[in-house]
Write a protein that holds these residues in place. Structure first.
Motif, PDB file in Angstrom:
ATOM      1  N   THR A   8     -11.159  38.908  26.401  1.00 21.92           N
ATOM      2  CA  THR A   8     -11.910  38.033  25.504  1.00 21.92           C
ATOM      3  C   THR A   8     -12.179  38.752  24.199  1.00 21.92           C
ATOM      4  O   THR A   8     -11.812  39.892  24.012  1.00 21.92           O
ATOM      5  N   MET A 157     -16.206  41.143  29.712  1.00 18.60           N
ATOM      6  CA  MET A 157     -16.562  39.801  29.273  1.00 18.60           C
ATOM      7  C   MET A 157     -15.490  38.799  29.694  1.00 18.60           C
ATOM      8  O   MET A 157     -14.342  39.152  29.935  1.00 18.60           O
ATOM      9  N   THR A 161     -15.946  33.937  25.440  1.00 17.56           N
ATOM     10  CA  THR A 161     -17.407  34.035  25.442  1.00 17.56           C
ATOM     11  C   THR A 161     -17.896  34.957  24.334  1.00 17.56           C
ATOM     12  O   THR A 161     -17.135  35.712  23.743  1.00 17.56           O
ATOM     13  N   SER A 162     -19.191  34.912  24.075  1.00 19.53           N
ATOM     14  CA  SER A 162     -19.800  35.768  23.062  1.00 19.53           C
ATOM     15  C   SER A 162     -21.262  35.989  23.414  1.00 19.53           C
ATOM     16  O   SER A 162     -21.834  35.260  24.234  1.00 19.53           O
ATOM     17  N   ASP A 214     -17.998  28.591  33.957  1.00 17.03           N
ATOM     18  CA  ASP A 214     -17.366  29.757  33.350  1.00 17.03           C
ATOM     19  C   ASP A 214     -16.102  30.137  34.109  1.00 17.03           C
ATOM     20  O   ASP A 214     -15.817  29.633  35.207  1.00 17.03           O
ATOM     21  N   THR A 317     -25.521  30.449  30.583  1.00 22.17           N
ATOM     22  CA  THR A 317     -24.084  30.571  30.838  1.00 22.17           C
ATOM     23  C   THR A 317     -23.736  32.008  31.182  1.00 22.17           C
ATOM     24  O   THR A 317     -24.402  32.947  30.740  1.00 22.17           O
ATOM     25  N   THR A 318     -22.677  32.174  31.949  1.00 20.15           N
ATOM     26  CA  THR A 318     -22.208  33.506  32.321  1.00 20.15           C
ATOM     27  C   THR A 318     -21.101  33.927  31.363  1.00 20.15           C
ATOM     28  O   THR A 318     -20.117  33.214  31.189  1.00 20.15           O
ATOM     29  N   VAL A 319     -21.279  35.097  30.735  1.00 24.18           N
ATOM     30  CA  VAL A 319     -20.329  35.564  29.719  1.00 24.18           C
ATOM     31  C   VAL A 319     -19.570  36.806  30.158  1.00 24.18           C
ATOM     32  O   VAL A 319     -18.666  37.268  29.460  1.00 24.18           O
TER      33      VAL A 319
END
Length: 331
Positions: A8, A157, A161-162, A214, A317-319
């Motif tokens: 990512t 990651m 995502t961020s 995710d 959210t899961t990143v």
């Protein structure tokens, strides 16, 4: 599955802002009261944090790649918390992957430094593996004045995502207790617990406050569906996730939410049905459990390291996510 690595772009990594140093002026020690200690700034400047991060991550990389007695000595000296439990499990099974986030040294970029002069003190660092283009988030923490910084969490990651803004580096990002939800709809502990039960099979418990769309959750569901289909009427498959409370670490985001590092335990159980006399254990698990067939059940235990963003508004959210098999058994 032993472990997964996702690639990512770490959008949230920002340019480091150095603190101005305190030069020696014309004051003389003893003639004036000492200035009050600042509790609203980071205890380290960026240059200092980067030097600490480089040294600690180099030591952690060496410890993660060690084996036998060398690993038993080096790992507790460089790792702690979730990172240590995962490393020890991998070493015990002889399953340290070349793609492990701590297997390649990388120039660390400081994302956040904890605020205040009290302990624990923490540094949030991002690294990039150039070969795989994998961004990894690491938490370095010192628990007390006499305790050196160690890597407490190291999590790749997920795609796309961020991490949202953490605020000014010089000011620092406050550490958040596992049960504190001030500024966010969920505390770190609540977010991790909701994510865990949302991943369960066959009866997940969905939550509007925590997304399970995710890449990691999606991969788990895909793998589970394939497993259930392959077993057919011969066996039942269940999967249970639960947070490890003592390994929760969270930083306050600029919007009042949190970026939360946690660890979950996962237990996969395959139980024979009346239609089956025995199950053949896949080769990648037979060595782990010490058998090639099972008449009752197969149990595989794993650790899952996750990073969750709990915003001030909207679902968590899961990143970031990673997993490591710990043990297995068959009866």
């Amino acid at each position: 599955m032993n472990r997964r690595t996702f690639t990512t772009t770490l959008v949230a990594l920002t340019a480091a802002v150095s603190l101005t140093g305190c030069g020696v002026g014309d004051s003389i020690v003893g003639l004036r009261d000492a200035p009050a200690e600042r509790t609203d700034t980071a205890p380290l400047n960026v240059d200092g944090a980067e030097k600490v991060a480089a040294r600690v991550l180099d030591a952690a990389t060496a410890a993660r790649g060690a084996a036998g007695a060398a690993a038993a000595k080096a790992q507790p000296a460089a790792l702690a918390g979730a990172a240590l439990s995962q490393a020890q499990a991998a070493t015990k099974l002889g399953a340290v992957s070349a793609s492990d986030p701590l297997q390649r040294a990388s120039d660390p970029q400081v994302v956040a430094i904890s605020r205040g002069s009290a302990w624990p003190r923490a540094i949030l660092v991002g690294t990039l593996d150039q070969a795989s283009r994998t961004q990894t988030l690491h938490v370095l923490m010192s628990s007390a004045a006499a305790d050196p910084f160690k890597v407490h969490a190291s999590v790749p990651m997920l795609p796309g995502t961020s991490v949202p803004a953490m605020g000014d580096l010089a000011t620092g990002a406050p550490l958040v207790s596992a049960t504190d939800k001030a500024g966010a709809p969920l505390s770190p502990a609540e977010a991790l617990a909701a994510y865990a039960v949302g991943l369960n099979h066959p009866k997940p418990v969905p939550s509007k406050a925590v997304a399970t769309t995710d890449a990691y959750a999606t991969a788990l569901r895909t793998s589970t569906a394939a497993q259930v289909k392959a077993l057919g009427s011969l066996a039942y498959f269940s999967q249970r996730h639960a947070p490890v409370a003592k390994h929760t670490i969270a930083f306050r985001l600029a919007d009042g939410g949190t970026v939360t590092f946690g660890q979950l335990t996962r237990r996969d159980v395959i139980s024979t049905s009346p239609a089956a006399q025995s199950l053949t254990i896949p080769a990648n698990y037979s060595k782990l459990v010490g058998k090639t067939t099972a008449t009752n059940n197969i149990v595989i235990d794993s650790l899952e390291s996750v990073v969750m963003v709990v915003p001030a508004t909207g679902p968590a959210t899961t990143v970031g996510a990673d997993e490591q098999i710990v043990a297995g058994s068959a009866t």
